[in-house]
Each structure stands twice: as C-alpha cells, then as structure tokens.
Design a protein around this motif. Structure first.
Motif, PDB file in Angstrom:
ATOM      1  N   THR A   1       0.869  -1.191   0.000  1.00 13.85           N
ATOM      2  CA  THR A   1       0.000   0.000   0.000  1.00 13.85           C
ATOM      3  C   THR A   1       0.902   1.236   0.000  1.00 13.85           C
ATOM      4  O   THR A   1       1.501   1.545  -1.011  1.00 13.85           O
ATOM      5  CB  THR A   1      -0.970  -0.018   1.207  1.00 13.85           C
ATOM      6  OG1 THR A   1      -0.218  -0.119   2.424  1.00 13.85           O
ATOM      7  CG2 THR A   1      -1.940  -1.186   1.116  1.00 13.85           C
ATOM      8  N   ILE A   2       0.992   1.910   1.146  1.00  5.17           N
ATOM      9  CA  ILE A   2       1.839   3.111   1.226  1.00  5.17           C
ATOM     10  C   ILE A   2       3.207   2.752   1.826  1.00  5.17           C
ATOM     11  O   ILE A   2       3.365   1.699   2.433  1.00  5.17           O
ATOM     12  CB  ILE A   2       1.153   4.201   2.084  1.00  5.17           C
ATOM     13  CG1 ILE A   2       0.774   3.637   3.465  1.00  5.17           C
ATOM     14  CG2 ILE A   2      -0.072   4.757   1.386  1.00  5.17           C
ATOM     15  CD1 ILE A   2       0.161   4.647   4.418  1.00  5.17           C
ATOM     16  N   TYR A   3       4.166   3.647   1.645  1.00  4.64           N
ATOM     17  CA  TYR A   3       5.463   3.487   2.312  1.00  4.64           C
ATOM     18  C   TYR A   3       5.269   3.671   3.816  1.00  4.64           C
ATOM     19  O   TYR A   3       4.395   4.421   4.252  1.00  4.64           O
ATOM     20  CB  TYR A   3       6.455   4.532   1.801  1.00  4.64           C
ATOM     21  CG  TYR A   3       7.238   4.084   0.579  1.00  4.64           C
ATOM     22  CD1 TYR A   3       8.557   3.653   0.691  1.00  4.64           C
ATOM     23  CD2 TYR A   3       6.661   4.090  -0.695  1.00  4.64           C
ATOM     24  CE1 TYR A   3       9.279   3.255  -0.424  1.00  4.64           C
ATOM     25  CE2 TYR A   3       7.379   3.688  -1.818  1.00  4.64           C
ATOM     26  CZ  TYR A   3       8.691   3.265  -1.673  1.00  4.64           C
ATOM     27  OH  TYR A   3       9.405   2.861  -2.766  1.00  4.64           O
ATOM     28  N   GLY A   4       6.093   2.974   4.605  1.00  2.00           N
ATOM     29  CA  GLY A   4       5.967   3.085   6.050  1.00  2.00           C
ATOM     30  C   GLY A   4       7.308   3.320   6.723  1.00  2.00           C
ATOM     31  O   GLY A   4       8.368   3.160   6.122  1.00  2.00           O
TER      32      GLY A   4
ATOM     33  N   THR B   1      -4.544  -5.008   7.729  1.00  2.00           N
ATOM     34  CA  THR B   1      -3.951  -5.083   9.064  1.00  2.00           C
ATOM     35  C   THR B   1      -5.008  -5.681   9.974  1.00  2.00           C
ATOM     36  O   THR B   1      -6.130  -5.166  10.047  1.00  2.00           O
ATOM     37  CB  THR B   1      -3.562  -3.680   9.588  1.00  2.00           C
ATOM     38  OG1 THR B   1      -2.621  -3.088   8.677  1.00  2.00           O
ATOM     39  CG2 THR B   1      -2.919  -3.763  10.972  1.00  2.00           C
TER      40      THR B   1
ATOM     41  N   LYS C   1       6.820  10.631  15.355  1.00  2.52           N
ATOM     42  CA  LYS C   1       5.363  10.722  15.212  1.00  2.52           C
ATOM     43  C   LYS C   1       4.703  11.484  16.366  1.00  2.52           C
ATOM     44  O   LYS C   1       3.509  11.723  16.352  1.00  2.52           O
ATOM     45  CB  LYS C   1       4.758   9.316  15.114  1.00  2.52           C
ATOM     46  CG  LYS C   1       5.063   8.657  13.769  1.00  2.52           C
ATOM     47  CD  LYS C   1       4.402   7.310  13.634  1.00  2.52           C
ATOM     48  CE  LYS C   1       2.895   7.347  13.636  1.00  2.52           C
ATOM     49  NZ  LYS C   1       2.298   7.929  12.430  1.00  2.52           N
TER      50      LYS C   1
ATOM     51  N   SER D   1       2.910   4.563  10.215  1.00  3.89           N
ATOM     52  CA  SER D   1       2.703   5.457   9.069  1.00  3.89           C
ATOM     53  C   SER D   1       3.629   6.661   9.213  1.00  3.89           C
ATOM     54  O   SER D   1       4.039   7.015  10.321  1.00  3.89           O
ATOM     55  CB  SER D   1       1.246   5.906   9.018  1.00  3.89           C
ATOM     56  OG  SER D   1       0.918   6.561  10.232  1.00  3.89           O
TER      57      SER D   1
ATOM     58  N   TYR E   1       4.372  10.952  -0.028  1.00  3.72           N
ATOM     59  CA  TYR E   1       4.817   9.650   0.462  1.00  3.72           C
ATOM     60  C   TYR E   1       4.772   8.572  -0.606  1.00  3.72           C
ATOM     61  O   TYR E   1       4.879   7.389  -0.314  1.00  3.72           O
ATOM     62  CB  TYR E   1       3.972   9.210   1.669  1.00  3.72           C
ATOM     63  CG  TYR E   1       4.058  10.165   2.834  1.00  3.72           C
ATOM     64  CD1 TYR E   1       5.123  11.064   2.938  1.00  3.72           C
ATOM     65  CD2 TYR E   1       3.090  10.173   3.817  1.00  3.72           C
ATOM     66  CE1 TYR E   1       5.196  11.941   4.002  1.00  3.72           C
ATOM     67  CE2 TYR E   1       3.172  11.048   4.889  1.00  3.72           C
ATOM     68  CZ  TYR E   1       4.223  11.933   4.973  1.00  3.72           C
ATOM     69  OH  TYR E   1       4.295  12.792   6.033  1.00  3.72           O
TER      70      TYR E   1
ATOM     71  N   VAL F   1      -0.030  12.902   1.832  1.00  8.64           N
ATOM     72  CA  VAL F   1       0.075  11.556   1.274  1.00  8.64           C
ATOM     73  C   VAL F   1       0.793  11.555  -0.072  1.00  8.64           C
ATOM     74  O   VAL F   1       1.575  10.656  -0.374  1.00  8.64           O
ATOM     75  CB  VAL F   1      -1.333  10.917   1.132  1.00  8.64           C
ATOM     76  CG1 VAL F   1      -1.240   9.521   0.547  1.00  8.64           C
ATOM     77  CG2 VAL F   1      -2.009  10.848   2.487  1.00  8.64           C
TER      78      VAL F   1
ATOM     79  N   PRO G   1      -3.889   3.497   2.417  1.00 12.96           N
ATOM     80  CA  PRO G   1      -3.313   2.578   3.404  1.00 12.96           C
ATOM     81  C   PRO G   1      -4.076   1.247   3.450  1.00 12.96           C
ATOM     82  O   PRO G   1      -5.069   1.060   2.738  1.00 12.96           O
ATOM     83  CB  PRO G   1      -3.470   3.337   4.727  1.00 12.96           C
ATOM     84  CG  PRO G   1      -4.642   4.240   4.505  1.00 12.96           C
ATOM     85  CD  PRO G   1      -4.635   4.601   3.048  1.00 12.96           C
ATOM     86  N   SER G   2      -3.610   0.356   4.312  1.00 11.80           N
ATOM     87  CA  SER G   2      -4.258  -0.952   4.431  1.00 11.80           C
ATOM     88  C   SER G   2      -5.626  -0.823   5.102  1.00 11.80           C
ATOM     89  O   SER G   2      -5.901   0.137   5.815  1.00 11.80           O
ATOM     90  CB  SER G   2      -3.374  -1.903   5.252  1.00 11.80           C
ATOM     91  OG  SER G   2      -3.239  -1.416   6.572  1.00 11.80           O
TER      92      SER G   2
ATOM     93  N   SER H   1       5.965  -1.384  12.269  1.00 12.64           N
ATOM     94  CA  SER H   1       5.527  -0.571  11.148  1.00 12.64           C
ATOM     95  C   SER H   1       4.677   0.592  11.632  1.00 12.64           C
ATOM     96  O   SER H   1       3.787   0.413  12.457  1.00 12.64           O
ATOM     97  CB  SER H   1       4.711  -1.450  10.198  1.00 12.64           C
ATOM     98  OG  SER H   1       4.232  -0.692   9.131  1.00 12.64           O
TER      99      SER H   1
END
Length: 204
Positions: free
Chosen positions: A34-37, A98, A55, A143, A152, A149, A179-180, A141
C-alpha cells in the motif's frame, strides 16, 4: 541514505545493508503493498522510541503494527488463533490488510497497549517480506507523520523530507496512496476500523 532495491528481485547485498541498519537500532522508510511506512526492529527499544518521537506519540498508546513474513510468523505474536480466524487470515494474506489481534507474550513490553492488542500485517510486497524473512522477526511498522500523502509515494521526496530523521529510505518504486484496511478481530463480530486498499467482503 537513499537505497534503490529492485521490487521483484531484491539484491541480497542491499537487503543485508538494511538488516545491519535495523539490528544496530536504525530506522528505515520502506515500501509495502500500500503506502510506504516507517520501520524498525521490534526488539530495538531506542529505535521504537525514535519512531515515537518522529510521530510525537507514546509507544504504548500508538497504533503500531508488526509486518510479518507469513502466517506462522504472525501466529507467534498473537494468542491462539481459532480455525475460522486462521482461514480468514489465510484468505486475505499476503495482502493490504492489518488485523488487530490479542497480543501474545512475544510482543515486547514497550509496545503493550492497555488493550493488549497488536496490529499484524503480511504485505504482498517482496522487499518488505524479504527484509522480515532475513531479519528473522517482524518489523515494527508505522505510518509516516503528517497528512501529505502525495509526498509519500515518491522515495526521493521522502528522502528529502526525512533523511535527517531516518537512516535509510528504500526506493522500491512509486508507492500507493491508500493505506491498508484495518480489521479488528478481538471481538466476536469482526469490525472494519478503517476502509483502505483491501476490499472487505467477509460473512461470518
């Protein structure tokens, strides 16, 4: 460091560079399905604290998840999985999901939330799974911080934005923007907490 890794055939030397970084407490930005993490070794406390600082969150309150290699790897970090739940996981993983499950004693104490649950993932991404396989245990993991977004999806942009905060940005090609899908499996009725890239059509 910006490290280009082939998405289909990751170079073992490049993977070793990533593993050495993780085992020495480093933080990486890596691709998933999905997206980079943001990722680190789940047993490196200082690295977990670094991610929490990036974060601006408390590790025990954070919605952090583990990236596992496969279902047998995943099953170490949750309490006993019933046969119907195992079938459900087998149908959806590897994939953009997830699953929130009860945490087992294998989950490091720093990551134990009050709910005592953990998000578990097996992404359909060869780079992420090769890293986890060679590391011999899951990646933590998280975000990336912020809401941009679009920034990313491009590893070079991520390197420009985060190279002072992380040790390696992996370039595994352009990432996704969705994302997931998060599914809470801790109750009798499974509940989708976040609609994401994974389509959820499960009938109990």
């Amino acid at each position: 460091m910006l490290l280009t890794i082939h998405p289909d055939n990751p170079n073992p030397r490049h993977i070793k560079t990533v593993i050495d970084c993780l085992l020495s407490g480093g933080i990486i930005i890596y691709p998933t399905d999905t997206i980079y993490g943001l990722g680190c070794d789940i047993f490196q406390h200082k690295a977990i604290e670094r991610i929490a600082r990036i974060k601006n969150i408390d590790p025990s309150k954070a919605q952090l998840s583990f990236v596992c290699y496969d279902l047998s790897d995943l099953s170490k970090y949750t309490k006993s999985i019933s046969t119907p739940l195992y079938r459900l996981l087998k149908t959806h993983l590897p994939g953009p999901y997830t699953f929130i499950l009860p945490a087992s004693k294998e989950v490091p104490k720093i990551l134990h939330s009050k709910k005592n649950t953990i998000g578990l993932r097996v992404p359909d991404n060869n780079i992420a799974r090769t890293i986890v396989h060679d590391l011999s245990h899951p990646l933590l993991s998280a975000s990336l911080p912020g809401e941009m977004v679009e920034d990313y999806t491009d590893p070079e942009l991520m390197y420009n934005n985060f190279h002072k905060l992380v040790d390696i940005v992996i370039d595994g090609g352009i990432g996704g923007m969705v994302p997931s899908t998060i599914v809470d499996c801790t109750k009798d009725t499974y509940e989708v907490i976040r609609e994401g890239a994974g389509v959820w059509e499960y009938e109990e």
